[in-house]
Design a protein around this motif. Structure first.
Motif, PDB file in Angstrom:
ATOM      1  N   ARG A 147      14.019  19.690  16.931  1.00 28.15           N
ATOM      2  CA  ARG A 147      14.766  18.524  16.472  1.00 28.15           C
ATOM      3  C   ARG A 147      14.416  17.601  15.556  1.00 28.15           C
ATOM      4  NH1 ARG A 147      14.878  15.383  22.074  1.00 28.15           N
ATOM      5  NH2 ARG A 147      16.767  14.297  21.094  1.00 28.15           N
ATOM      6  N   THR A 148      15.244  17.194  14.492  1.00 29.47           N
ATOM      7  CA  THR A 148      14.876  16.547  13.204  1.00 29.47           C
ATOM      8  C   THR A 148      15.064  14.888  13.424  1.00 29.47           C
ATOM      9  OG1 THR A 148      16.890  16.476  12.212  1.00 29.47           O
ATOM     10  CG2 THR A 148      15.583  18.231  11.688  1.00 29.47           C
ATOM     11  N   VAL A 149      14.485  14.083  12.521  1.00 32.49           N
ATOM     12  CA  VAL A 149      14.534  12.880  12.503  1.00 32.49           C
ATOM     13  C   VAL A 149      15.974  12.358  12.415  1.00 32.49           C
ATOM     14  CG1 VAL A 149      13.798  10.638  11.340  1.00 32.49           C
ATOM     15  CG2 VAL A 149      12.178  12.342  11.731  1.00 32.49           C
ATOM     16  N   ILE A 191       0.927  -1.128  -0.012  1.00 35.06           N
ATOM     17  CA  ILE A 191       0.083  -0.079  -0.055  1.00 35.06           C
ATOM     18  C   ILE A 191       0.910   1.247  -0.083  1.00 35.06           C
ATOM     19  CG2 ILE A 191      -1.966  -1.203   1.105  1.00 35.06           C
ATOM     20  CD1 ILE A 191      -1.014   0.160   3.771  1.00 35.06           C
ATOM     21  N   ASN A 192       0.347   2.440  -0.414  1.00 32.59           N
ATOM     22  CA  ASN A 192       1.111   3.728  -0.251  1.00 32.59           C
ATOM     23  C   ASN A 192       0.875   4.187   1.205  1.00 32.59           C
ATOM     24  OD1 ASN A 192       1.608   3.733  -3.051  1.00 32.59           O
ATOM     25  ND2 ASN A 192      -0.383   4.803  -3.765  1.00 32.59           N
ATOM     26  N   VAL A 193       2.211   4.484   1.605  1.00 36.58           N
ATOM     27  CA  VAL A 193       1.967   5.174   2.927  1.00 36.58           C
ATOM     28  C   VAL A 193       2.687   6.592   2.946  1.00 36.58           C
ATOM     29  CG1 VAL A 193       1.824   2.961   4.186  1.00 36.58           C
ATOM     30  CG2 VAL A 193       4.097   3.662   3.726  1.00 36.58           C
ATOM     31  N   PRO A 194       2.513   7.348   3.743  1.00 31.67           N
ATOM     32  CA  PRO A 194       3.238   8.585   3.932  1.00 31.67           C
ATOM     33  C   PRO A 194       4.749   8.329   4.281  1.00 31.67           C
ATOM     34  CG  PRO A 194       1.482   8.658   5.544  1.00 31.67           C
ATOM     35  CD  PRO A 194       1.317   7.492   4.733  1.00 31.67           C
ATOM     36  N   THR A 195       5.527   8.849   4.033  1.00 28.05           N
ATOM     37  CA  THR A 195       7.025   8.875   4.443  1.00 28.05           C
ATOM     38  C   THR A 195       7.545  10.129   5.123  1.00 28.05           C
ATOM     39  OG1 THR A 195       7.964   9.337   2.329  1.00 28.05           O
ATOM     40  CG2 THR A 195       7.632   7.007   2.698  1.00 28.05           C
ATOM     41  N   VAL A 196       8.709  10.233   5.753  1.00 29.73           N
ATOM     42  CA  VAL A 196       9.444  11.475   6.467  1.00 29.73           C
ATOM     43  C   VAL A 196      10.679  11.152   5.779  1.00 29.73           C
ATOM     44  CG1 VAL A 196       7.792  11.509   8.255  1.00 29.73           C
ATOM     45  CG2 VAL A 196       9.762  10.108   8.441  1.00 29.73           C
ATOM     46  N   THR A 197      11.449  12.350   5.840  1.00 22.47           N
ATOM     47  CA  THR A 197      12.766  12.336   5.562  1.00 22.47           C
ATOM     48  C   THR A 197      13.617  12.608   7.016  1.00 22.47           C
ATOM     49  OG1 THR A 197      13.139  14.773   5.351  1.00 22.47           O
ATOM     50  CG2 THR A 197      12.132  13.346   3.285  1.00 22.47           C
ATOM     51  N   VAL A 198      15.119  12.570   6.841  1.00 20.81           N
ATOM     52  CA  VAL A 198      15.941  12.967   7.901  1.00 20.81           C
ATOM     53  C   VAL A 198      15.722  14.493   8.398  1.00 20.81           C
ATOM     54  CG1 VAL A 198      17.402  10.982   7.612  1.00 20.81           C
ATOM     55  CG2 VAL A 198      17.914  13.152   6.702  1.00 20.81           C
ATOM     56  N   ASP A 199      15.176  15.221   7.582  1.00 18.46           N
ATOM     57  CA  ASP A 199      14.949  16.691   7.749  1.00 18.46           C
ATOM     58  C   ASP A 199      13.763  17.002   8.404  1.00 18.46           C
ATOM     59  OD1 ASP A 199      17.785  17.476   6.783  1.00 18.46           O
ATOM     60  OD2 ASP A 199      16.838  16.942   4.630  1.00 18.46           O
ATOM     61  N   ASP A 200      12.882  16.035   8.444  1.00 23.37           N
ATOM     62  CA  ASP A 200      11.592  16.472   8.928  1.00 23.37           C
ATOM     63  C   ASP A 200      11.591  16.407  10.496  1.00 23.37           C
ATOM     64  OD1 ASP A 200      10.151  16.756   6.739  1.00 23.37           O
ATOM     65  OD2 ASP A 200       9.646  14.455   6.525  1.00 23.37           O
ATOM     66  N   PRO A 201      10.729  17.276  11.346  1.00 19.17           N
ATOM     67  CA  PRO A 201      10.832  17.464  12.740  1.00 19.17           C
ATOM     68  C   PRO A 201      10.376  16.195  13.208  1.00 19.17           C
ATOM     69  CG  PRO A 201       9.776  19.275  11.860  1.00 19.17           C
ATOM     70  CD  PRO A 201      10.041  18.253  10.761  1.00 19.17           C
ATOM     71  N   VAL A 202      10.791  15.787  14.228  1.00 19.75           N
ATOM     72  CA  VAL A 202      10.365  14.681  15.125  1.00 19.75           C
ATOM     73  C   VAL A 202       8.811  14.627  15.344  1.00 19.75           C
ATOM     74  CG1 VAL A 202      10.668  13.332  17.202  1.00 19.75           C
ATOM     75  CG2 VAL A 202      12.631  14.037  16.033  1.00 19.75           C
ATOM     76  N   THR A 203       8.402  15.768  15.538  1.00 25.46           N
ATOM     77  CA  THR A 203       6.851  15.881  15.737  1.00 25.46           C
ATOM     78  C   THR A 203       6.011  15.543  14.577  1.00 25.46           C
ATOM     79  OG1 THR A 203       7.058  18.299  15.292  1.00 25.46           O
ATOM     80  CG2 THR A 203       6.851  17.731  17.638  1.00 25.46           C
TER      81      THR A 203
END
Length: 163
Positions: free
Chosen positions: A97-99, A19-31
């Motif tokens: 803080r970022t991921v 399935i398609n799922v949203p992702t995050v990057t290392v630059d995204d905030p932890v929140t």
């Protein structure tokens, strides 16, 4: 008959249940990472690089580790003395803080399978890496979808039903 025997030549493949799922990057905030997981009711997160390739796959417990300062993870007595009002402040501080800032230095190889992997291969990887989420990638390693533990178990139960 075993699951492996039932799957045979017309075996379902990872692409069939991904399935398609949203992702995050290392630059995204932890929140943002925590919100993406919570809002989409995901058992974990896929962190991708700038070419949409999985950088890491984090089970939900590891996402939680991103949000809890290391000192409090290591010393439960320290966490016990923080009152609720101050505990809420940790969430506010996470927006800075970022991921990538809080990701483990020694990250494991991402839990990934090729799109043509069998469901048995997916199940084995989940079991081996203790990950309720697996990234499905194409021949170039780019993310094409994901398989959650719930989706895998449901697919296996329906596909191999002997009723």
């Amino acid at each position: 008959m075993s699951i492996a025997g039932q799957l045979g030549a017309d075996a379902m493949q990872a692409r069939d249940i991904a399935i398609n799922v949203p992702t995050v990057t290392v630059d995204d905030p932890v929140t943002k990472a925590v919100r993406v997981m919570a809002v989409n009711r995901l058992p974990g997160l896929i962190v991708v690089d700038d070419r949409a390739r999985p950088w890491t796959v984090l089970p939900g417990t590891q996402v939680l580790r991103l949000a809890v300062p290391q000192a409090y993870q290591e010393d439960p007595a320290l966490a016990r003395v923080v009152d609720e009002g101050h505990a809420d402040l940790f969430w506010m501080e996470l927006s800075d803080r970022t991921v990538g800032d809080v990701a483990p230095n020694q990250r494991a190889k991402p839990a990934t399978v090729r799109a043509d992997a069998t469901l048995l291969e997916v199940a084995a990887l989940m079991a081996r890496q203790h990950s309720p989420l697996v990234a499905v990638v194409d021949d170039d390693g780019a993310l094409v979808g994901a398989i959650t533990l719930d989706r895998l178990i449901t697919s296996l139960a329906v596909y191999t039903a002997e009723d």
